[in-house]
Design an enzyme around this catalytic site. Structure first.
Site, short mmCIF file in Angstrom:
data_model
loop_
_atom_site.label_atom_id
_atom_site.label_comp_id
_atom_site.label_asym_id
_atom_site.label_seq_id
_atom_site.Cartn_x
_atom_site.Cartn_y
_atom_site.Cartn_z
CE1 TYR A 37 1.04 -0.22 4.43
CE2 TYR A 37 0.00 1.93 4.34
CZ TYR A 37 0.80 1.02 4.99
OH TYR A 37 1.37 1.35 6.20
CE LYS A 151 3.11 3.30 3.16
NZ LYS A 151 3.25 3.44 4.61
CD GLU A 183 9.94 1.69 10.42
OE1 GLU A 183 9.75 2.64 9.65
OE2 GLU A 183 9.72 0.51 10.11
CG LEU A 207 8.19 2.35 4.72
CD1 LEU A 207 8.00 1.18 3.78
CD2 LEU A 207 6.90 3.08 4.94
#
Ligand code: PDD
Length: 293
Positions: A37, A151, A183, A207
């Site tokens: 996505y 993702k 992250e 990501l």
């Protein structure tokens, strides 16, 4: 919006009211989370870094050997069609799954038609209060898989991580793997020490955010010193400033971490500079033409 106030969404070649879209329960996105996505922010009708988002979508699809049904230009044209129904500031959500086979099987079937879905919802940019005072975050062990650069719609690890902070009234969960900063559950993380910004490496454990890349570029243009390198837990905890970045959060200062103040406990000077550079960049986006009736 339609007469019934159902937002228009895109599904496999058609623009339809959201409640008219139905997806097979055998869709591998539903059964396995077998899909990828993107989320693209749109300001006054103008998408920010759309090309970069669709290029990342391509990289995610390459990583899972999913054939991309559209070129970047086609994607942009489809998104523009959808945006014609949704003026103003929007988040565009794009999802492509492996498609719907006739039975459940882990093995990837050949020749499946991917399922393509795109919708918009109003972009929830950070509040003035969050920008001026910063936000609270907690830390947690990064218990996700080792392909965080994809993702993927398989977001259970991120969802569980995010819930930990939600349960404590915090805005994000910042994750540490083997003593190193990776992250947050839905954002990238930057730290600042003695005026120098650091960001974790662009590897498979994070990501690679489109906003991360934009901040790196804006820092270079704005003569803000920035290094991309591994960051230890000790450095995170001793930082003068910590920031979050994402397509919806833009850049946001973290002012408490695990209930302890970060630096002065206020958004720092390097954050304020970076926030200004970001807003200036946004203001240069081309305003979009009028929306058709
Ligand atoms: N999340 N890391 C993770 C795990 C993310 O989910 C996101 C974005 C980012 C930042 O990427 P970008 O700058 O390209 O938005 C980093 C989106 C907004 C989401 O899932 O809603």
């Amino acid at each position: 919006m339609t007469a019934q106030s159902q937002p228009i969404a895109y599904f496999n070649g058609q623009l339809l009211p959201l409640d008219r879209i139905s997806i097979s329960p055998l869709d591998r996105g539903f059964i396995f989370g077998d899909g990828v996505y993107e989320v693209i922010p749109v300001y006054g009708g103008a998408p920010l870094r759309a090309r970069e988002h669709f290029e990342r979508l391509q990289r995610s699809m390459d990583e899972i050997a999913l054939q991309n049904p559209h070129s970047v230009d086609e994607w942009i044209a489809l998104m523009e069609q959808l945006l014609a129904h949704h003026p103003g500031n929007q988040s565009v959500y794009i999802q492509v799954t492996r498609g719907a086979p006739t039975k459940r099987d882990h093995v990837i079937p050949k020749g499946l038609q991917p399922t393509v879905f795109m919708m918009c919802y109003p972009l929830a940019s950070p509040s003035r209060e969050a920008i001026d005072n910063g936000v609270a975050c907690i830390t947690a062990r990064d218990f996700r898989w080792e392909k965080c650069h994809i993702k993927s719609t398989s977001l259970l690890g991120n969802v569980l991580a995010r819930q930990m902070s939600a349960d404590q009234g915090a805005v994000e969960t910042i994750m540490l793997r083997d003593g190193m900063l990776t992250e947050a559950s839905a954002s990238n993380v930057f730290v600042v020490k003695d005026g120098v910004v650091a960001a974790p490496p662009r590897d498979h454990l994070i990501l690679l955010g489109i906003t991360y890349d934009l901040l790196v570029k804006l820092a270079a243009e704005g003569s803000v010193r920035l290094e991309i390198r591994p960051i230890s837990e000790a450095e995170l905890r001793a930082a003068d400033e910590v920031w979050l970045s994402s397509s919806t959060k833009e850049v946001l200062a973290v002012t408490t971490l695990d209930r302890k103040p970060v630096g002065s406990g206020k958004p720092g000077p390097v954050f304020r500079r970076m926030h200004a550079l970001f807003q200036e960049h946004k203001s240069r986006l081309a305003p979009r033409r009028a929306v058709p009736a």
